[in-house]
Design an enzyme around this catalytic site. Structure first.
Site, mmCIF file in Angstrom:
data_model
loop_
_atom_site.group_PDB
_atom_site.id
_atom_site.type_symbol
_atom_site.label_atom_id
_atom_site.label_comp_id
_atom_site.label_asym_id
_atom_site.label_seq_id
_atom_site.Cartn_x
_atom_site.Cartn_y
_atom_site.Cartn_z
ATOM 1 N N ASP A 283 0.831 -1.192 0.000
ATOM 2 C CA ASP A 283 0.000 0.000 0.000
ATOM 3 C C ASP A 283 0.874 1.253 0.000
ATOM 4 O OD1 ASP A 283 -2.701 1.172 0.336
ATOM 5 O OD2 ASP A 283 -1.847 1.929 2.210
ATOM 6 N N GLU A 325 1.287 -0.389 -5.159
ATOM 7 C CA GLU A 325 0.092 0.447 -5.366
ATOM 8 C C GLU A 325 0.537 1.906 -5.462
ATOM 9 O OE1 GLU A 325 -3.398 2.911 -3.844
ATOM 10 O OE2 GLU A 325 -1.726 2.360 -2.565
#
Ligand code: GLC
Length: 649
Positions: A283, A325
């Site tokens: 993330d 990401e």
């Protein structure tokens, strides 16, 4: 292995952990020595001069050995099987779905019970949205983690996750989890200790006594959530410090200039690998390195850390691929695959956020010129890496491509972006879309877009308007968008609900902990009676489910769709149609997409420009064959339709 002090040290470490050099651990020993020099090199790049360098490096190497030793045999075997396939994640037979466990099926046990549903659809890869403990009311959908090892009670238990993953393995399914790498919840043990005055843990974060340094950072750092969480620092009264919180005020940014932070997070990564994660979603990797005077995004050190992480994973759990990401500018996204000597040695996958946004651009304008003008950086992806292709996900849609790309297509960038935002927010006269603007920044004029696939494609309003033609167009648009995502290459990741045309779910407005974040409008609570409608012929659910299922099956049956860096854009002949051609061995597949609300015509010449000229094309989507005509004749694509044409003669 060689005679260098580093290798001698490694050898001693392996011996002290009772590694079996001859038999069981032979492959591991090979990996260990093959990557050791690069691990040390990358580690020194970042931490070479740090006072804790030696201690942290030893802990890192020991962690690689220990986590390898703890790795369950089933996953070691899976590593070996994946290695045989070589780049297993490039295959066209993987299709994913991303879902919130609680909103989809109550809890982990519920998801396990629903495995037949995925099979029915053809989905064999699940991204389970964040599952680890996260404080209710301050969780950012699970992206504010207070315990990286404990499943949040809302979703079930650690055993439930193990049982689900085991079952998925038996059914040859793959699983993706997140590592929330950039920050922790302010309720994580490290943050709690920092709040209580423990300086060891204060060094895990960016803590400052006064606002002087925060102010200097702020001069060059953009705001990520200007509406719901303005600024980049939060004052913490318990310890009387200003702490860096780039996202929400309850998400504390980890300080990766401290090697103990990297090693501690690496251990969590390896723990997830040992749970059986096939692809780990990292993330917000763009944010992991901060440096005053910069935007604190996409810095070279962030890339070095990711490369280091990849090397470590290759040693301890080589079957686990990494997805970055990084939802950033096109020229920056591509760097997450590695650059220069590190090319194809960083993330194995990255979100194709640029292509996703370009499809929304083409859909709103009926014009594919910006899409084509923006392809250059996307096409730089190295062989062996692939995209995570998607139409919608749990986040907002950012129009992240460059102004210059819009201008090259002949538009004024400001007006073009304003049009798109107004179109999807539904403010534009006649716009069938029902979305909303997210994170509007009045200072810069930036805004992103929320809304479900179906609502952005016009289904919600069309139903309200009781307009047959608009309903028909909305359904076609949904299928068109998904088709492009499925055939463009990379692993397609559907977002749950989209397979059934779920429109926006406004129930979030009733929940205090969600109402401030309109991304929840496109994170629906699944109603299984609605899902049953997939069996009612003529229902919207049936139309979309059947089409999605057919596309997935078709994709799986065409190995040419595997991402072998075998795709080229067709030169444009009609601004409403975007097309690409995939080639493999002596096969050729033309994929063409009409983004216009009327029929569009494509000269047959378009099919004759790439190598040998076809004389008969078979459309896998409709099942029809077409005799390739003269250059002044046309292949006709109905409004918002596509064709997957293979040369058969
Ligand atoms: C990622 C997630 C997003 C979250 C943010 C902060 O971008 O996808 O949902 O808000 O990181 O963790």
């Amino acid at each position: 292995m060689n005679d260098s002090p580093l290798h001698q040290f490694g050898l001693q470490l392996l011996q002290s952990h009772k590694i079996d050099f001859k038999k069981n651990d032979k492959a591991f020993v090979n990996h260990f020595f093959a990557h050791l020099d690069e691990i040390e090199f990358l580690f020194n790049e970042i931490y070479g001069g740090h006072s804790k360098r030696n201690e942290a490096f030893d802990t890192l190497l020991s962690a690689l050995i220990l986590f390898y030793q703890q790795r369950p045999a089933i996953f070691k075997n899976k590593d070996a099987a994946k290695a045989k396939k070589q780049n297993w994640f490039l295959s066209s037979d993987i299709t994913g779905m991303s879902l919130y466990v609680d909103r989809f099926a109550g809890n982990l046990k519920g998801v396990q019970e629903k495995l037949p549903y995925f099979k029915e659809l053809g989905v064999n890869f699940l991204h389970l949205m964040p599952l680890f403990e996260s404080p209710e009311g301050e969780s950012d959908g699970g992206y504010a983690v207070s315990n990286f090892r404990k499943i949040d009670a809302r979703f079930g238990s650690n055993e439930d996750l193990n049982s689900l993953i085991q079952e998925m393995n038996q059914q040859d399914m793959y699983v993706m989890l997140d590592i929330v790498f950039n920050h922790t919840s302010h309720q994580h043990e490290w943050a709690q200790k920092a709040k209580a005055g423990d300086t060891y843990y204060q060094d895990f974060f960016y803590c400052y006594n006064t606002q002087d340094i925060p102010n200097q950072f702020n001069e060059s750092m953009p705001e990520i959530l200007p509406e719901s969480s303005p600024g980049n620092f939060t004052y913490i009264p318990e310890c009387k410090k200003w702490v860096m919180t780039v996202f929400h005020h309850y998400q504390w940014d980890l300080n990766y200039s401290n090697p103990s932070v990297f090693v501690a997070m690496l251990e969590h990564v390896l723990h997830y690998a040992n749970l059986g994660v096939d692809i780990l979603r990292i993330d917000a990797p763009a944010f992991i390195w901060k440096q005053m005077g910069t935007s604190c995004q996409n810095l070279p050190q962030a890339h070095t850390l990711l490369r280091l992480l990849k090397q470590c994973v290759l040693v301890a759990s080589p079957g686990m691929a990494l997805l970055g990401e990084a939802i950033v500018a096109p020229n920056e996204i591509i760097k997450y695959f590695g650059t220069d000597e590190g090319i194809a040695k960083e993330c194995d996958l990255a979100y194709n956020a640029t292509q996703m946004a370009l499809q929304w651009d083409a859909l709103a304008t009926g014009d594919t010129r910006v899409m084509l003008a923006a392809q250059h950086p996307i096409m730089q992806k190295p062989f062996g890496c692939t995209w995570l292709s998607y139409t919608r996900c749990h986040d907002d849609i950012g129009l992240g491509y460059d102004d210059e790309m819009i201008e090259r297509a002949g538009f004024n960038a400001y007006q073009h972006r304003t049009y798109l935002k107004n179109y999807y927010a539904g403010w534009q006269e006649g716009s069938p879309a029902a979305g909303a603007l997210f994170s509007v920044n009045p200072k810069t004029g930036d805004a992103r877009i929320s809304g479900s696939l179906a609502s952005l494609c016009g289904l919600e309003k069309a139903i309200e308007w009781k307009s047959e033609i608009e309903i028909e167009h909305a359904l076609r648009k949904i299928i068109l968008m998904q088709a492009m995502t499925l055939f463009i290459g990379g692993i397609p990741m559907l977002f749950y609900g989209d397979e059934l045309a779920y429109t926006n779910d406004y129930s979030y407005l009733q929940e205090a902990d969600k109402s401030y974040d309109n991304r929840w409008m496109h994170r629906p609570i699944v109603h299984w009676d609605k899902n049953e409608k997939r069996n009612e012929v003529g229902s919207y659910e049936n139309t979309i489910f059947t089409a999605t299922k057919k596309m997935i099956a078709l994709r799986g049956s065409l190995s040419i769709v595997s991402d072998l860096k075998n795709m080229n854009w067709m030169p444009p002949h009609n601004i409403h149609i975007a097309g690409f051609v995939r080639t493999h061995e002596n096969k050729k597949l033309y994929c063409v997409f009409n983004y216009k609300n009327t029929a569009s015509y494509l000269t047959w010449y378009a099919f004759k420009e790439q190598g040998e000229r076809p004389s008969v094309l078979h459309d896998h989507w409709t099942g029809k064959d077409f005799k390739v005509g003269n250059d002044h004749e046309h292949f006709v694509l109905a409004p918002y339709s596509f064709a997957i044409l293979e040369t058969i003669k």
